[in-house]
Design a protein around this motif. Sequence first.
Motif, PDB file in Angstrom:
ATOM      1  N   ASP A   1       0.843  -1.195   0.000  1.00  0.00           N
ATOM      2  CA  ASP A   1       0.000   0.000   0.000  1.00  0.00           C
ATOM      3  C   ASP A   1       0.878   1.244   0.000  1.00  0.00           C
ATOM      4  O   ASP A   1       1.550   1.545   0.995  1.00  0.00           O
ATOM      5  N   PRO A   2       0.867   1.997  -1.105  1.00  0.00           N
ATOM      6  CA  PRO A   2       1.760   3.153  -1.185  1.00  0.00           C
ATOM      7  C   PRO A   2       1.382   4.284  -0.240  1.00  0.00           C
ATOM      8  O   PRO A   2       2.189   5.172   0.015  1.00  0.00           O
ATOM      9  N   TRP A   3       0.171   4.248   0.269  1.00  0.00           N
ATOM     10  CA  TRP A   3      -0.232   5.270   1.242  1.00  0.00           C
ATOM     11  C   TRP A   3       0.664   5.179   2.473  1.00  0.00           C
ATOM     12  O   TRP A   3       0.993   6.189   3.084  1.00  0.00           O
ATOM     13  N   TYR A   4       1.075   3.935   2.807  1.00  0.00           N
ATOM     14  CA  TYR A   4       1.920   3.712   3.985  1.00  0.00           C
ATOM     15  C   TYR A   4       3.391   3.579   3.636  1.00  0.00           C
ATOM     16  O   TYR A   4       4.257   4.003   4.398  1.00  0.00           O
ATOM     17  N   THR A   5       3.693   2.964   2.478  1.00  0.00           N
ATOM     18  CA  THR A   5       5.091   2.743   2.111  1.00  0.00           C
ATOM     19  C   THR A   5       5.699   3.930   1.376  1.00  0.00           C
ATOM     20  O   THR A   5       6.910   4.095   1.386  1.00  0.00           O
ATOM     21  N   GLY A   6       4.865   4.707   0.690  1.00  0.00           N
ATOM     22  CA  GLY A   6       5.367   5.790  -0.147  1.00  0.00           C
ATOM     23  C   GLY A   6       6.011   5.289  -1.431  1.00  0.00           C
ATOM     24  O   GLY A   6       6.511   6.074  -2.224  1.00  0.00           O
ATOM     25  N   ASN A   7       5.985   3.979  -1.660  1.00  0.00           N
ATOM     26  CA  ASN A   7       6.676   3.369  -2.796  1.00  0.00           C
ATOM     27  C   ASN A   7       5.664   2.977  -3.878  1.00  0.00           C
ATOM     28  O   ASN A   7       5.182   1.845  -3.917  1.00  0.00           O
ATOM     29  N   PHE A   8       5.358   3.904  -4.756  1.00  0.00           N
ATOM     30  CA  PHE A   8       4.385   3.655  -5.815  1.00  0.00           C
ATOM     31  C   PHE A   8       4.933   2.718  -6.884  1.00  0.00           C
ATOM     32  O   PHE A   8       4.175   2.032  -7.549  1.00  0.00           O
ATOM     33  N   THR A   9       6.255   2.667  -7.023  1.00  0.00           N
ATOM     34  CA  THR A   9       6.874   1.750  -7.986  1.00  0.00           C
ATOM     35  C   THR A   9       6.676   0.308  -7.546  1.00  0.00           C
ATOM     36  O   THR A   9       6.358  -0.564  -8.364  1.00  0.00           O
ATOM     37  N   LEU A  10       6.846   0.035  -6.261  1.00  0.00           N
ATOM     38  CA  LEU A  10       6.614  -1.320  -5.741  1.00  0.00           C
ATOM     39  C   LEU A  10       5.145  -1.696  -5.902  1.00  0.00           C
ATOM     40  O   LEU A  10       4.823  -2.815  -6.311  1.00  0.00           O
ATOM     41  N   THR A  11       4.257  -0.772  -5.613  1.00  0.00           N
ATOM     42  CA  THR A  11       2.828  -1.035  -5.773  1.00  0.00           C
ATOM     43  C   THR A  11       2.512  -1.353  -7.230  1.00  0.00           C
ATOM     44  O   THR A  11       1.795  -2.311  -7.522  1.00  0.00           O
ATOM     45  N   TYR A  12       3.052  -0.576  -8.141  1.00  0.00           N
ATOM     46  CA  TYR A  12       2.855  -0.822  -9.571  1.00  0.00           C
ATOM     47  C   TYR A  12       3.304  -2.242  -9.923  1.00  0.00           C
ATOM     48  O   TYR A  12       2.583  -2.993 -10.592  1.00  0.00           O
TER      49      TYR A  12
ATOM     50  N   ASP B   1       3.671  -4.893  -7.951  1.00  0.00           N
ATOM     51  CA  ASP B   1       2.763  -5.873  -7.338  1.00  0.00           C
ATOM     52  C   ASP B   1       1.484  -6.020  -8.154  1.00  0.00           C
ATOM     53  O   ASP B   1       0.992  -7.135  -8.377  1.00  0.00           O
ATOM     54  N   ILE B   2       0.940  -4.895  -8.594  1.00  0.00           N
ATOM     55  CA  ILE B   2      -0.312  -4.923  -9.351  1.00  0.00           C
ATOM     56  C   ILE B   2      -0.109  -5.625 -10.692  1.00  0.00           C
ATOM     57  O   ILE B   2      -0.932  -6.454 -11.094  1.00  0.00           O
ATOM     58  N   VAL B   3       0.982  -5.323 -11.372  1.00  0.00           N
ATOM     59  CA  VAL B   3       1.272  -5.995 -12.643  1.00  0.00           C
ATOM     60  C   VAL B   3       1.382  -7.500 -12.423  1.00  0.00           C
ATOM     61  O   VAL B   3       0.816  -8.297 -13.180  1.00  0.00           O
ATOM     62  N   GLU B   4       2.094  -7.902 -11.385  1.00  0.00           N
ATOM     63  CA  GLU B   4       2.207  -9.336 -11.065  1.00  0.00           C
ATOM     64  C   GLU B   4       0.824  -9.951 -10.847  1.00  0.00           C
ATOM     65  O   GLU B   4       0.533 -11.045 -11.349  1.00  0.00           O
ATOM     66  N   GLY B   5      -0.014  -9.256 -10.126  1.00  0.00           N
ATOM     67  CA  GLY B   5      -1.355  -9.760  -9.862  1.00  0.00           C
ATOM     68  C   GLY B   5      -2.180  -9.907 -11.125  1.00  0.00           C
ATOM     69  O   GLY B   5      -2.809 -10.945 -11.355  1.00  0.00           O
ATOM     70  N   TRP B   6      -2.168  -8.884 -11.974  1.00  0.00           N
ATOM     71  CA  TRP B   6      -2.969  -8.951 -13.201  1.00  0.00           C
ATOM     72  C   TRP B   6      -2.437  -9.990 -14.165  1.00  0.00           C
ATOM     73  O   TRP B   6      -3.218 -10.691 -14.824  1.00  0.00           O
ATOM     74  N   GLU B   7      -1.119 -10.126 -14.277  1.00  0.00           N
ATOM     75  CA  GLU B   7      -0.568 -11.171 -15.146  1.00  0.00           C
ATOM     76  C   GLU B   7      -0.994 -12.548 -14.659  1.00  0.00           C
ATOM     77  O   GLU B   7      -1.367 -13.416 -15.461  1.00  0.00           O
ATOM     78  N   SER B   8      -0.961 -12.750 -13.367  1.00  0.00           N
ATOM     79  CA  SER B   8      -1.379 -14.029 -12.784  1.00  0.00           C
ATOM     80  C   SER B   8      -2.873 -14.261 -12.970  1.00  0.00           C
ATOM     81  O   SER B   8      -3.306 -15.386 -13.252  1.00  0.00           O
ATOM     82  N   PHE B   9      -3.657 -13.220 -12.816  1.00  0.00           N
ATOM     83  CA  PHE B   9      -5.098 -13.317 -13.003  1.00  0.00           C
ATOM     84  C   PHE B   9      -5.421 -13.694 -14.450  1.00  0.00           C
ATOM     85  O   PHE B   9      -6.240 -14.584 -14.699  1.00  0.00           O
TER      86      PHE B   9
END
Length: 142
Positions: A111-122, A124-132
């Motif tokens: 969650d970038p709201w807490y981590t401040g790391n929007f690149t990591l969130t991006y 993670d999301i790509v990994e999730g959608w590719e897997s989906f």
Amino acid sequence: MAEFIFKDMVQKKGLADLFYIASAATSTEEIWNGVGNPVYPPAREELAKHGISCKGKRAVQITKNDYSKYDYILGMDQWNMKNMMRILRTDPDSKVKLLLDYSERPRDIADPWYTGNFTLTYSDIVEGWESFLQYLEENGII
């Protein structure tokens, strides 16, 4: 971010006609007097780095009626899941899952709201959608 990453992904794969993709908040923190805030600037900037626009998007909250509209209702983390179930009340068709439950490493999206790391969130999301998408293909859904 997840909505626009997935829209971009399915469009590039020529699958956009097979999906209706929308995102919704699980709270009203970003909705004031019935009007949702636009995408948070650092999220918008991260998407733009990848050539993805989220222009015009404003926050809306998930509703109980959304359950019948969608085949899949995917949350980013355990807090999303808890709040979605508070709103939806029940999940008789097992539509509600974490996005990364489809990956080889099920976990919460950072969650970038807490981590401040929007690149990591991006990422993670790509990994999730590719897997989906892989799940949908392997099960003959698409």
